[in-house]
Design an enzyme around this catalytic site. Structure first.
Site, mmCIF file in Angstrom:
data_model
loop_
_atom_site.group_PDB
_atom_site.id
_atom_site.type_symbol
_atom_site.label_atom_id
_atom_site.label_comp_id
_atom_site.label_asym_id
_atom_site.label_seq_id
_atom_site.Cartn_x
_atom_site.Cartn_y
_atom_site.Cartn_z
ATOM 1 N N HIS A 251 -6.702 -1.566 7.994
ATOM 2 C CA HIS A 251 -5.774 -0.724 8.739
ATOM 3 C C HIS A 251 -5.907 0.718 8.256
ATOM 4 C CE1 HIS A 251 -4.148 -4.816 8.260
ATOM 5 N NE2 HIS A 251 -3.785 -4.698 9.521
ATOM 6 N N ASP B 209 -7.019 -6.663 2.353
ATOM 7 C CA ASP B 209 -7.245 -7.155 3.709
ATOM 8 C C ASP B 209 -8.466 -6.543 4.378
ATOM 9 O OD1 ASP B 209 -6.465 -4.694 4.876
ATOM 10 O OD2 ASP B 209 -4.428 -5.367 5.237
ATOM 11 N N HIS C 42 0.802 -1.219 0.000
ATOM 12 C CA HIS C 42 0.000 0.000 0.000
ATOM 13 C C HIS C 42 0.835 1.268 0.000
ATOM 14 C CE1 HIS C 42 -4.467 0.928 1.107
ATOM 15 N NE2 HIS C 42 -4.044 1.671 0.099
ATOM 16 N N ASP D 224 -9.937 -0.394 3.955
ATOM 17 C CA ASP D 224 -8.762 -1.088 4.475
ATOM 18 C C ASP D 224 -9.047 -1.555 5.901
ATOM 19 O OD1 ASP D 224 -6.108 -1.825 5.201
ATOM 20 O OD2 ASP D 224 -5.242 -0.152 4.085
ATOM 21 N N HIS E 12 4.447 0.549 4.377
ATOM 22 C CA HIS E 12 3.074 0.336 3.899
ATOM 23 C C HIS E 12 2.038 0.653 4.983
ATOM 24 C CE1 HIS E 12 2.170 -4.146 5.150
ATOM 25 N NE2 HIS E 12 2.831 -3.526 6.078
ATOM 26 N N GLU F 117 -2.134 -4.954 -2.062
ATOM 27 C CA GLU F 117 -1.855 -5.933 -1.001
ATOM 28 C C GLU F 117 -2.358 -7.349 -1.308
ATOM 29 O OE1 GLU F 117 0.148 -5.482 1.454
ATOM 30 O OE2 GLU F 117 0.272 -3.307 1.770
ATOM 31 N N ASP G 140 -3.263 2.844 8.002
ATOM 32 C CA ASP G 140 -2.040 3.258 7.305
ATOM 33 C C ASP G 140 -1.693 4.703 7.634
ATOM 34 O OD1 ASP G 140 -2.060 0.733 6.225
ATOM 35 O OD2 ASP G 140 -2.894 1.361 4.301
ATOM 36 N N ASP H 40 -7.700 -2.034 -0.293
ATOM 37 C CA ASP H 40 -6.734 -3.002 0.229
ATOM 38 C C ASP H 40 -7.449 -4.339 0.403
ATOM 39 O OD1 ASP H 40 -5.121 -4.557 2.075
ATOM 40 O OD2 ASP H 40 -4.064 -2.713 2.605
#
Length: 296
Positions: free
Chosen positions: A126, A225, A103, A124, A141, A268, A128, A223
């Site tokens: 997360h 994830d 990312h 996402d 990332h 990702e 980030d 992303d």
């Protein structure tokens, strides 16, 4: 819909910002999942421009190097700068899809398409939103959104600061570091965690996102994830309890109906950790929903 008639694909085979190897093969996995062919089936003209140049990690090993850490900062910066410049050179009316790669590449993609005030929808698990001071791992990332908002290493912010934090919305977040929580609050970033997804539902969240970013062209940074790991196992940082298949598609469909999405990251995807390319296929399906594919 679709929002554009011409689509450009550009890969960034980079894993220098991540803590686990393999995500550099993500662009190939997404292409193998027939991204271009499926977009063409929607009636779009598609051009694949190949990949941005990214050095292989093994060629960079020297004393003191820590894979994924800030020691790769200059190499990540250079690859992201090339991505930024290549996106800036695209003609008007082209919808770029950037294939990752980790990312950290989104520093280049978002700054490359931000030729005017821009709304960013960061989908996402997360945020980030770490800086070198707050990051537990030092992996870049986990920092790109902070950099885009002007926080972080000066070598990165001077090249990639591009968005107003109040024009950024995160959706699907379920893993935050303590420093990120503080910075997100201080900067005024709107965050929809999975708690809000469960309580409010994706349709309402999507409508609130569009209202908050009213009048702005949108960049979606997706992303893999963010999806539940049972659906998308091919990610380096899986977190249980992610978006379901229908929740993710509904979010893309509602954003698409706004007619305001102008660019997309698919990041990702790690084929080494995947099962028969399931994660790449899921991401391609979501890209299709964002570019106009409908059940009826």
């Amino acid at each position: 819909m679709p929002p554009m008639e011409r689509v450009t694909i550009l890969g960034v085979p980079m894993d220098l910002g991540a803590g686990r190897r393999g995500v550099d093969m993500g662009p190939s996995a997404l292409r193998y999942a027939r991204l271009a062919e499926e977009l063409e089936a929607l009636g779009l003209a598609v051009e694949d421009l190949g990949d941005v140049r990214v050095p292989v990690a093994e060629t960079l090993r020297r004393k003191g190097f820590r894979p994924g850490g800030e020691t790769y900062l200059e190499e990540i910066r250079q690859a992201s700068l090339e991505l930024k410049e290549r996106l800036r050179s695209l003609p008007e009316g082209v919808f770029p899809i950037v294939l990752g790669g980790d990312h950290s590449l989104s520093m280049g993609s978002v700054s490359g398409v931000a030729k005017e005030p821009l709304g960013v929808v960061w989908v996402d698990a997360h945020a980030d939103f770490n800086t070198p001071e707050t990051s537990p791992s030092g992996n870049i990332h986990g920092m790109p959104l902070a950099v885009l908002c002007g926080l972080g290493h000066p070598r990165l912010t001077e090249a990639f600061q591009a968005v107003d934090p109040k024009r950024v919305v995160l959706v699907g977040v379920r893993s935050l570091d303590p420093g990120e929580k503080r910075l997100l609050g201080e900067m005024g970033v709107r965050v929809y965690t999975m708690h809000e997804v469960d309580r409010l539902g994706v349709a309402r969240i999507a409508e609130e996102v569009l209202e908050r970013l009213d009048g702005l062209p949108l960049h979606v940074s997706l992303d893999a994830d963010v999806l539940d790991p049972t659906l998308a196992p091919g990610v380096g940082t899986p977190v249980p309890g992610g978006l379901s298949y229908r929740e993710a598609h509904l979010l893309m469909e509602i954003l698409a109906q706004s007619g305001r999405v102008r660019s997309l990251d698919l990041v990702e995807v790690n084929p080494i950790l995947d099962e028969r390319n399931r994660t790449a296929e899921m991401m391609v399906g979501l890209a299709l929903s964002l570019l106009g594919k409908r059940i009826l």
